[in-house]
Design a protein around this motif. Sequence first.
Motif, short mmCIF file in Angstrom:
data_model
loop_
_atom_site.label_atom_id
_atom_site.label_comp_id
_atom_site.label_asym_id
_atom_site.label_seq_id
_atom_site.Cartn_x
_atom_site.Cartn_y
_atom_site.Cartn_z
N CYS A 1 50.27 34.06 -53.05
CA CYS A 1 50.70 32.82 -53.48
C CYS A 1 51.82 32.20 -52.49
CB CYS A 1 51.20 32.65 -54.85
SG CYS A 1 51.97 31.18 -55.47
N GLU A 2 51.49 31.06 -51.96
CA GLU A 2 52.60 30.38 -50.99
C GLU A 2 53.90 30.58 -51.73
OE1 GLU A 2 53.07 26.25 -48.71
OE2 GLU A 2 50.90 27.09 -48.76
N ALA A 3 53.96 30.01 -52.77
CA ALA A 3 55.22 29.63 -53.50
C ALA A 3 56.19 31.24 -53.54
CB ALA A 3 55.40 29.05 -54.53
N SER A 4 55.34 32.09 -53.87
CA SER A 4 56.13 33.49 -53.74
C SER A 4 56.57 33.99 -52.47
CB SER A 4 55.23 34.50 -54.40
OG SER A 4 53.94 34.63 -54.05
N ASP A 5 55.75 33.68 -51.26
CA ASP A 5 55.99 33.89 -49.89
C ASP A 5 57.06 33.20 -49.72
OD1 ASP A 5 53.61 35.49 -49.67
OD2 ASP A 5 52.45 33.98 -48.77
N VAL A 6 57.38 31.95 -49.89
CA VAL A 6 58.61 31.19 -49.55
C VAL A 6 59.78 31.90 -50.00
CG1 VAL A 6 59.56 28.82 -49.80
CG2 VAL A 6 57.37 29.12 -49.14
N ALA A 7 59.51 32.23 -51.61
CA ALA A 7 60.65 32.83 -52.19
C ALA A 7 61.07 33.99 -51.69
CB ALA A 7 60.31 33.06 -53.77
N MET A 8 60.14 34.79 -51.19
CA MET A 8 60.54 36.09 -50.44
C MET A 8 61.32 35.90 -49.21
SD MET A 8 57.63 39.14 -51.01
CE MET A 8 56.02 37.85 -50.59
N ARG B 1 63.05 33.18 -48.59
CA ARG B 1 64.34 32.92 -49.02
C ARG B 1 65.33 33.68 -49.07
NH1 ARG B 1 64.86 26.84 -50.62
NH2 ARG B 1 62.82 26.06 -49.98
N ARG B 2 64.82 34.70 -50.16
CA ARG B 2 65.60 35.91 -50.59
C ARG B 2 65.80 36.82 -49.24
NH1 ARG B 2 63.06 39.42 -55.16
NH2 ARG B 2 64.91 40.69 -54.72
N SER B 3 65.02 36.91 -48.29
CA SER B 3 65.38 37.78 -47.00
C SER B 3 66.50 37.07 -46.08
CB SER B 3 64.05 38.07 -46.40
OG SER B 3 63.15 38.83 -47.12
N ILE C 1 63.98 40.68 -41.39
CA ILE C 1 63.21 39.93 -42.29
C ILE C 1 61.87 40.39 -42.73
CG2 ILE C 1 62.17 37.63 -42.92
CD1 ILE C 1 64.53 36.34 -41.46
N ARG C 2 61.19 40.95 -41.63
CA ARG C 2 59.79 41.60 -41.84
C ARG C 2 59.83 42.84 -42.74
NH1 ARG C 2 58.67 40.71 -35.87
NH2 ARG C 2 57.75 38.86 -35.88
N LYS C 3 60.97 43.64 -42.44
CA LYS C 3 61.42 44.81 -43.23
C LYS C 3 61.50 44.30 -44.73
CE LYS C 3 62.83 47.86 -39.61
NZ LYS C 3 63.71 48.57 -38.83
N MET C 4 62.13 43.49 -44.98
CA MET C 4 62.69 43.21 -46.20
C MET C 4 61.59 42.52 -46.93
SD MET C 4 66.57 41.66 -45.96
CE MET C 4 66.58 40.73 -44.31
N ILE C 5 60.78 41.78 -46.44
CA ILE C 5 59.52 41.17 -47.07
C ILE C 5 58.64 42.48 -47.39
CG2 ILE C 5 57.55 40.05 -46.77
CD1 ILE C 5 59.44 37.71 -45.32
N THR C 6 58.45 43.37 -46.64
CA THR C 6 57.49 44.37 -46.78
C THR C 6 58.03 45.21 -47.83
OG1 THR C 6 56.95 44.49 -44.44
CG2 THR C 6 56.52 46.42 -45.65
N THR C 7 59.24 45.41 -48.11
CA THR C 7 59.93 46.13 -49.22
C THR C 7 59.74 45.33 -50.61
OG1 THR C 7 61.37 47.29 -47.71
CG2 THR C 7 61.82 47.15 -50.11
#
Length: 70
Positions: A1-8, A10-12, A59-65
């Motif tokens: 979902c695009e909204a959850s991608d944006v949320a991840m 932002r968190r990262s 950021i890539r690593k954080m999103i993967t995690t």
Amino acid sequence: CEASDVAMLRRSIAALPERSQKILYLYYWQGMQQWRIGEVVGMAQANVSQTLRNNKQRIRKMITTLEAGA
């Protein structure tokens, strides 16, 4: 979902040091050139380039995690 991608994303970004966040903002959202960002934050263009590269990797690593934990 695009909204959850944006949320991840932002968190990262929020997990990064403030100066790194500022560099990302100036480069990606303001379209500022690296040499100019260097002037604004008080560092050489080469260091701005390295900071951008390192933070994209972080950021890539954080999103993967985050994705793995979802």
